[in-house]
Design an enzyme around this catalytic site. Sequence first.
Site, PDB file in Angstrom:
ATOM      1  N   SER A 164     -46.439   1.099 -19.148  1.00  0.00           N
ATOM      2  CA  SER A 164     -46.717   2.510 -19.391  1.00  0.00           C
ATOM      3  C   SER A 164     -47.221   2.693 -20.825  1.00  0.00           C
ATOM      4  CB  SER A 164     -45.454   3.332 -19.111  1.00  0.00           C
ATOM      5  OG  SER A 164     -45.718   4.717 -19.129  1.00  0.00           O
ATOM      6  N   ASP A 329     -48.044   4.175  -7.715  1.00  0.00           N
ATOM      7  CA  ASP A 329     -48.021   4.811  -9.041  1.00  0.00           C
ATOM      8  C   ASP A 329     -49.167   5.813  -9.120  1.00  0.00           C
ATOM      9  OD1 ASP A 329     -48.000   5.522 -11.698  1.00  0.00           O
ATOM     10  OD2 ASP A 329     -48.112   3.478 -12.486  1.00  0.00           O
ATOM     11  N   HIS A 362     -44.408   5.179 -10.528  1.00  0.00           N
ATOM     12  CA  HIS A 362     -44.642   4.653 -11.875  1.00  0.00           C
ATOM     13  C   HIS A 362     -43.455   3.845 -12.386  1.00  0.00           C
ATOM     14  CE1 HIS A 362     -46.480   4.365 -15.777  1.00  0.00           C
ATOM     15  NE2 HIS A 362     -45.500   5.025 -16.375  1.00  0.00           N
TER      16      HIS A 362
END
Length: 403
Positions: A164, A329, A362
């Site tokens: 991320s 995601d 995610h």
Amino acid sequence: MSDASEKLAQSVLSRSVGIVEPKTARFSEPLALDCGRSLPSYELVYETYGQLNDEGSNAVLICHALSGDHHAAGFHAETDRKPGWWDSAIGPGKPIDTDRFFVVCLNNLGGCKGSTGPLSVDPASGKPYGPDFPIVTVKDWVHAQYRLMQYLGLSGWAAVIGGSLGGMQVLQWSITYPDAVAHAVVIAAAPRLSAQNIAFNEVARQAIITDPEFYGGRYADHNALPRRGLMLARMLGHITYLSDDAMRAKFGRELRAGQVQYGFDVEFQVESYLRYQGTSFVDRFDANTYLLMTKALDYFDPAQASNDDLVAALAEVKAHFLVVSFTSDWRFSPERSREIVRALLASGKQVSYAEIESNHGHDAFLMTIPYYHRVLAGYMANIDFASTPRGVSSPVYSTGGAV
């Protein structure tokens, strides 16, 4: 969680790095920031796992995401209920194998877990920075991390790894310090935020800023906390970290009381879950830090300095890449990872790409997904220390000591 994932999760917990102790590096040389301001001095809290080899060629840097910190693996005390945030991947015999690698993870500038940030005392005023702490960018973090690398006597990293927002730091490392990174592992990331993602961040910020207890960021002066605003920001963020499939499987339309109550209090299990996530987050995170982290996300755009050409921005990169995405995601979809892969290939770089089947959204980058862990473990096992930066030296920067 599948049987395979559950067995893997149980296995990794039994292979922990054990009790770890955070350390603090103190830097007295000013750090110039992208915003035009500078920090006259600062501290970085970090942890290390494993042993540095004699050549100094096996060091790995872990970059944390928005709400992460330096505590990536192990436990601080035997009474800890949970290990570090990526304990599933870091440890003896795990994908990032501490029997082989010397692993470093730090709390970034602007954080609220010990590194210099809004909660720290501003040497100019003698009071906590609060909202006066300067805006920091991913590039600023990488510059600070580079100084920590030198403080540790390292000349570079065998690998820089992050998911991320952490993956964005990895990408920036490869561009800003190409000679210091042998391998770059970018997980569930993007080359820059979409308008939709910036919009999510702005709604989260407004939830905090418009909380009556925010007081323009000076809530500490009023013995207050913008609890509701930070809770709402976290609830919104958490929705974007999950997938529709995961939420359907975990909660569906289950009611807490078994029947409709015809009111506005918590009725559905998913509502209860989000409120729990929001309220528990308030007790462990700082609102001013949350604002800073979301702005760092928004501003990240390494191609901007190259006329919005990511291929050109990657021209000087020397690292070999592993890029990983997850099918469910939607915050940073696989297509965003493929953008990075296409740009790397177009600039003639070596890159491996894995798209992992998962319904976790995610947050999958933090999960013990067997195939994901095999991909990561396989890549890390093939790192040849003969081709990684080496050399152990004394610190370059004046640090003012460390504990």
